[in-house]
Scaffold this motif. Structure first.
Motif, mmCIF file in Angstrom:
data_model
loop_
_atom_site.group_PDB
_atom_site.id
_atom_site.type_symbol
_atom_site.label_atom_id
_atom_site.label_comp_id
_atom_site.label_asym_id
_atom_site.label_seq_id
_atom_site.Cartn_x
_atom_site.Cartn_y
_atom_site.Cartn_z
ATOM 1 N N ASN A 21 0.828 -1.213 0.000
ATOM 2 C CA ASN A 21 0.000 0.000 0.000
ATOM 3 C C ASN A 21 0.856 1.254 0.000
ATOM 4 O OD1 ASN A 21 -2.396 -1.397 -0.061
ATOM 5 N ND2 ASN A 21 -2.621 -1.432 2.157
ATOM 6 N N LYS A 22 1.995 1.200 0.709
ATOM 7 C CA LYS A 22 2.895 2.342 0.748
ATOM 8 C C LYS A 22 3.438 2.627 -0.644
ATOM 9 C CE LYS A 22 6.954 3.935 3.291
ATOM 10 N NZ LYS A 22 8.006 3.537 4.222
ATOM 11 N N ARG A 24 2.010 1.785 -3.506
ATOM 12 C CA ARG A 24 0.901 2.271 -4.341
ATOM 13 C C ARG A 24 0.632 3.745 -4.077
ATOM 14 N NH1 ARG A 24 -2.428 -2.887 -3.365
ATOM 15 N NH2 ARG A 24 -2.007 -4.067 -5.242
ATOM 16 N N ARG A 25 0.595 4.107 -2.798
ATOM 17 C CA ARG A 25 0.346 5.495 -2.421
ATOM 18 C C ARG A 25 1.435 6.408 -2.985
ATOM 19 N NH1 ARG A 25 -1.422 4.157 2.426
ATOM 20 N NH2 ARG A 25 0.683 4.097 3.255
ATOM 21 N N SER A 26 2.670 5.966 -2.894
ATOM 22 C CA SER A 26 3.793 6.747 -3.407
ATOM 23 C C SER A 26 3.689 6.914 -4.914
ATOM 24 C CB SER A 26 5.105 6.059 -3.037
ATOM 25 O OG SER A 26 6.188 6.704 -3.645
ATOM 26 N N ARG A 27 3.341 5.845 -5.607
ATOM 27 C CA ARG A 27 3.203 5.893 -7.066
ATOM 28 C C ARG A 27 2.106 6.877 -7.480
ATOM 29 N NH1 ARG A 27 3.965 2.821 -11.788
ATOM 30 N NH2 ARG A 27 2.111 2.638 -13.077
ATOM 31 N N ILE A 28 0.984 6.843 -6.776
ATOM 32 C CA ILE A 28 -0.124 7.746 -7.092
ATOM 33 C C ILE A 28 0.283 9.189 -6.832
ATOM 34 C CG2 ILE A 28 -2.458 8.430 -6.395
ATOM 35 C CD1 ILE A 28 -2.937 5.395 -5.867
ATOM 36 N N ARG A 29 0.976 9.430 -5.716
ATOM 37 C CA ARG A 29 1.421 10.789 -5.399
ATOM 38 C C ARG A 29 2.376 11.312 -6.467
ATOM 39 N NH1 ARG A 29 2.376 9.379 0.710
ATOM 40 N NH2 ARG A 29 0.320 9.816 1.569
ATOM 41 N N PRO A 56 -6.328 7.049 -14.182
ATOM 42 C CA PRO A 56 -6.476 5.611 -13.932
ATOM 43 C C PRO A 56 -5.664 5.123 -12.738
ATOM 44 C CG PRO A 56 -5.435 6.015 -16.069
ATOM 45 C CD PRO A 56 -5.817 7.332 -15.511
ATOM 46 N N GLU A 57 -4.511 5.754 -12.499
ATOM 47 C CA GLU A 57 -3.712 5.369 -11.332
ATOM 48 C C GLU A 57 -4.473 5.657 -10.042
ATOM 49 O OE1 GLU A 57 -0.856 3.765 -10.976
ATOM 50 O OE2 GLU A 57 -0.769 3.507 -13.141
ATOM 51 N N LEU A 58 -5.082 6.820 -9.992
ATOM 52 C CA LEU A 58 -5.836 7.204 -8.803
ATOM 53 C C LEU A 58 -7.026 6.274 -8.593
ATOM 54 C CD1 LEU A 58 -5.808 9.302 -6.582
ATOM 55 C CD2 LEU A 58 -7.138 10.802 -8.045
ATOM 56 N N MET A 59 -7.726 5.944 -9.671
ATOM 57 C CA MET A 59 -8.881 5.059 -9.549
ATOM 58 C C MET A 59 -8.455 3.633 -9.201
ATOM 59 S SD MET A 59 -11.372 6.874 -9.648
ATOM 60 C CE MET A 59 -11.457 8.622 -9.849
ATOM 61 N N ARG A 60 -7.279 3.221 -9.657
ATOM 62 C CA ARG A 60 -6.766 1.909 -9.274
ATOM 63 C C ARG A 60 -6.484 1.880 -7.775
ATOM 64 N NH1 ARG A 60 -2.779 1.419 -12.870
ATOM 65 N NH2 ARG A 60 -4.295 0.795 -14.421
ATOM 66 N N GLY A 61 -6.024 3.013 -7.242
ATOM 67 C CA GLY A 61 -5.815 3.121 -5.800
ATOM 68 C C GLY A 61 -7.107 2.958 -5.034
ATOM 69 N N VAL A 62 -8.202 3.460 -5.600
ATOM 70 C CA VAL A 62 -9.518 3.293 -4.973
ATOM 71 C C VAL A 62 -9.906 1.818 -4.997
ATOM 72 C CG1 VAL A 62 -11.971 3.802 -5.202
ATOM 73 C CG2 VAL A 62 -10.286 5.615 -5.529
ATOM 74 N N THR A 63 -9.704 1.170 -6.143
ATOM 75 C CA THR A 63 -10.060 -0.241 -6.282
ATOM 76 C C THR A 63 -9.281 -1.106 -5.298
ATOM 77 O OG1 THR A 63 -10.448 0.139 -8.623
ATOM 78 C CG2 THR A 63 -10.228 -2.143 -7.929
ATOM 79 N N LYS A 64 -8.015 -0.761 -5.098
ATOM 80 C CA LYS A 64 -7.147 -1.543 -4.213
ATOM 81 C C LYS A 64 -7.316 -1.174 -2.745
ATOM 82 C CE LYS A 64 -5.166 -3.742 -7.582
ATOM 83 N NZ LYS A 64 -5.327 -5.183 -7.757
ATOM 84 N N GLY A 65 -8.121 -0.154 -2.466
ATOM 85 C CA GLY A 65 -8.395 0.199 -1.079
ATOM 86 C C GLY A 65 -7.383 1.128 -0.454
ATOM 87 N N VAL A 66 -6.556 1.774 -1.270
ATOM 88 C CA VAL A 66 -5.553 2.695 -0.728
ATOM 89 C C VAL A 66 -6.184 4.052 -0.452
ATOM 90 C CG1 VAL A 66 -3.343 3.818 -1.193
ATOM 91 C CG2 VAL A 66 -3.717 1.484 -1.937
ATOM 92 N N PHE A 67 -7.090 4.485 -1.328
ATOM 93 C CA PHE A 67 -7.789 5.755 -1.161
ATOM 94 C C PHE A 67 -9.286 5.509 -1.126
ATOM 95 C CE2 PHE A 67 -3.949 7.604 -3.222
ATOM 96 C CZ PHE A 67 -3.619 8.484 -2.217
ATOM 97 N N HIS A 68 -9.995 6.406 -0.434
ATOM 98 C CA HIS A 68 -11.448 6.364 -0.455
ATOM 99 C C HIS A 68 -11.932 6.935 -1.786
ATOM 100 C CE1 HIS A 68 -15.630 7.342 0.651
ATOM 101 N NE2 HIS A 68 -15.496 6.344 1.511
#
Length: 87
Positions: A21-22, A24-29, A56-68
């Motif tokens: 998750n860390k 993924r969060r870093s990649r999205i940022r 799509p990166e941000l939405m993938r983060g939502v799918t993976k549960g990293v972001f609301h």
């Protein structure tokens, strides 16, 4: 400290998921930072392109549960309005 085998396994899983998750969060940022930098430079075409790759990166983060879901929607809305305001 975890004593039962189940608790030890959960602790291992938590460590692994935390690292994933860390990353993924870093990649999205990173993608969001690229959009911010393009907006700061004033290049509308580059900003729009960066936004299209970040979405799509941000939405993938939502799918993976990293972001609301609402957090991602709010970020996309604010960024897209700032890109639209360039010109």
């Amino acid at each position: 400290m975890a004593n039962s085998p189940q608790a030890k396994k959960r602790a291992r899983q938590n460590e692994r998921n935390y690292a994933i998750n860390k990353a993924r969060r870093s990649r999205i940022r990173t993608f969001l930072r690229r959009v911010e930098e393009a907006i700061a430079s004033g290049d509308k075409e580059a900003a729009a392109s960066a936004l299209r790759t970040a979405q799509p990166e941000l939405m993938r983060g939502v799918t993976k549960g990293v972001f609301h879901k609402n957090t991602a929607a709010r970020k996309m809305s604010r960024l897209s309005s700032r890109v639209k305001a360039l010109g």
